[in-house]
Design a protein around this motif. Structure first.
Motif, short mmCIF file in Angstrom:
data_model
loop_
_atom_site.label_atom_id
_atom_site.label_comp_id
_atom_site.label_asym_id
_atom_site.label_seq_id
_atom_site.Cartn_x
_atom_site.Cartn_y
_atom_site.Cartn_z
N UNK A 31 0.78 -1.01 0.21
CA UNK A 31 -0.15 0.04 -0.02
C UNK A 31 0.97 1.07 0.04
N UNK A 32 1.92 1.09 -0.23
CA UNK A 32 2.98 2.29 -0.32
C UNK A 32 3.44 3.02 0.74
N UNK A 33 3.24 2.21 1.85
CA UNK A 33 3.35 3.20 3.12
C UNK A 33 4.70 2.81 3.69
N UNK A 34 5.39 3.99 4.75
CA UNK A 34 6.50 3.58 5.14
C UNK A 34 6.64 2.23 6.09
N UNK A 35 7.45 1.32 5.55
CA UNK A 35 7.77 0.16 6.52
C UNK A 35 8.62 0.67 7.42
N UNK A 36 8.24 0.23 8.85
CA UNK A 36 9.10 0.72 10.01
C UNK A 36 10.28 0.06 10.09
N UNK A 37 11.38 0.89 10.70
CA UNK A 37 12.66 0.35 10.84
C UNK A 37 12.65 -0.08 12.47
N UNK A 38 11.56 0.48 13.10
CA UNK A 38 11.47 0.14 14.60
C UNK A 38 9.91 -0.16 14.73
N UNK A 39 9.85 -1.17 15.30
CA UNK A 39 8.31 -1.78 15.54
C UNK A 39 7.53 -1.02 16.59
N UNK A 40 8.25 0.04 17.52
CA UNK A 40 7.95 0.50 18.54
C UNK A 40 7.38 1.94 17.87
N UNK A 41 7.52 2.03 16.48
CA UNK A 41 6.99 3.18 15.80
C UNK A 41 5.43 3.21 15.64
N UNK A 42 4.76 4.24 15.79
CA UNK A 42 3.32 4.32 15.63
C UNK A 42 2.95 4.44 14.19
N UNK A 43 1.86 3.79 13.93
CA UNK A 43 1.25 3.72 12.52
C UNK A 43 1.12 5.27 12.07
N UNK A 44 0.99 6.29 12.83
CA UNK A 44 0.44 7.70 12.20
C UNK A 44 1.99 7.94 11.79
N UNK A 45 3.13 7.59 12.39
CA UNK A 45 4.65 8.01 11.86
C UNK A 45 4.76 7.30 10.44
N UNK A 46 4.15 6.22 10.19
CA UNK A 46 4.32 5.35 9.04
C UNK A 46 3.47 5.93 7.97
N UNK A 47 2.71 6.82 8.31
CA UNK A 47 1.83 7.73 7.37
C UNK A 47 0.56 6.98 7.04
N UNK A 48 -0.16 5.99 8.30
CA UNK A 48 -1.14 5.43 8.35
C UNK A 48 -2.27 6.50 8.52
N UNK A 49 -3.43 6.28 7.86
CA UNK A 49 -4.78 7.15 7.87
C UNK A 49 -5.85 6.19 8.47
N UNK A 50 -6.83 6.65 8.65
CA UNK A 50 -8.14 6.16 9.21
C UNK A 50 -8.37 4.74 8.35
N UNK A 51 -8.47 5.21 7.04
CA UNK A 51 -8.64 4.34 6.08
C UNK A 51 -7.82 3.04 5.94
N UNK A 52 -6.53 3.43 6.07
CA UNK A 52 -5.57 2.44 6.23
C UNK A 52 -5.60 1.40 7.31
N UNK A 53 -6.09 2.21 8.60
CA UNK A 53 -6.04 1.29 9.78
C UNK A 53 -7.35 0.06 9.24
N UNK A 54 -8.43 0.76 8.83
CA UNK A 54 -9.49 -0.34 8.96
C UNK A 54 -9.10 -1.36 7.42
N UNK A 55 -8.57 -1.11 6.49
CA UNK A 55 -7.98 -2.05 5.39
C UNK A 55 -7.11 -2.87 6.13
N UNK A 56 -5.97 -2.41 6.83
CA UNK A 56 -5.18 -3.43 7.56
C UNK A 56 -5.95 -4.46 8.57
N UNK A 57 -6.78 -3.98 9.21
CA UNK A 57 -7.62 -4.58 10.24
C UNK A 57 -8.11 -5.89 9.50
N UNK A 58 -8.86 -5.45 8.33
CA UNK A 58 -9.71 -6.51 7.48
C UNK A 58 -8.49 -7.63 6.87
N UNK A 59 -7.38 -7.01 6.52
CA UNK A 59 -6.49 -7.87 5.95
C UNK A 59 -5.87 -9.05 7.14
#
Length: 114
Positions: A31-59
Motif C-alpha cells: 500500500x506504498x506506506x513507510x515500512x517501520x525500521x522500529x516496531x515501536x514506531x506508531x502507525x501515524x509515523x508510518x503514514x497510516x490514516x483511518x482508511x489504512x487502519x480499517x483496511x489493515x484490520x480486514x487484511x
C-alpha cells in the motif's frame, strides 16, 4: 519479545508476533506506506490514516481468522503493541473458545495516541 513465548496457531500453522509483523510489513509495502525500521514506531509515523487502519484490520482478520475491531490500530498504536494484542486474541480462538475471537477496543495503554 520471545517468539517461543509469543506464539499461537491458525489452521495448524504456527503464528508468532514476528509472523504478524511480517504480514503488516507485507501489507504496508503493498500500500506504498513507510515500512517501520522500529516496531515501536506508531502507525501515524508510518503514514497510516483511518482508511489504512480499517483496511489493515480486514487484511489481518483474513490471515488470523479472528474478528478484529476496525479501531484496533487506534487502541494499539504501535506495530509491536498491535502484534502482541492480536496474538493474545488468536490464542483463545485456538483453544476452541468459539468460532471467532473478537479484537476488542480495550487497550493495555495508549488509547488514541497514534
Amino acid at each position: 519479545m520471545s517468539d517461543q513465548l509469543q506464539s499461537s496457531a491458525v489452521d495448524g500453522a504456527k503464528i508468532t508476533t514476528a509472523k504478524i509483523l511480517a504480514w503488516v510489513e507485507e501489507w504496508t509495502e503493498a500500500n506504498h506506506l513507510k515500512v517501520p525500521s522500529d516496531f515501536d514506531q506508531t502507525f501515524a509515523e508510518a503514514g497510516f490514516d483511518s482508511m489504512h487502519s480499517v483496511e489493515l484490520a480486514f487484511f489481518l482478520e483474513e490471515r488470523l481468522k479472528i474478528k478484529i475491531d476496525d479501531t484496533v490500530l487506534f487502541d494499539y498504536p504501535t506495530f509491536a503493541s498491535l502484534a502482541e494484542h492480536l496474538l493474545s486474541l488468536a490464542q483463545p480462538a485456538e483453544a476452541g473458545q468459539g468460532d471467532y475471537a473478537v479484537a476488542s477496543s480495550s487497550p493495555a495503554s495508549g488509547t488514541g495516541n497514534w
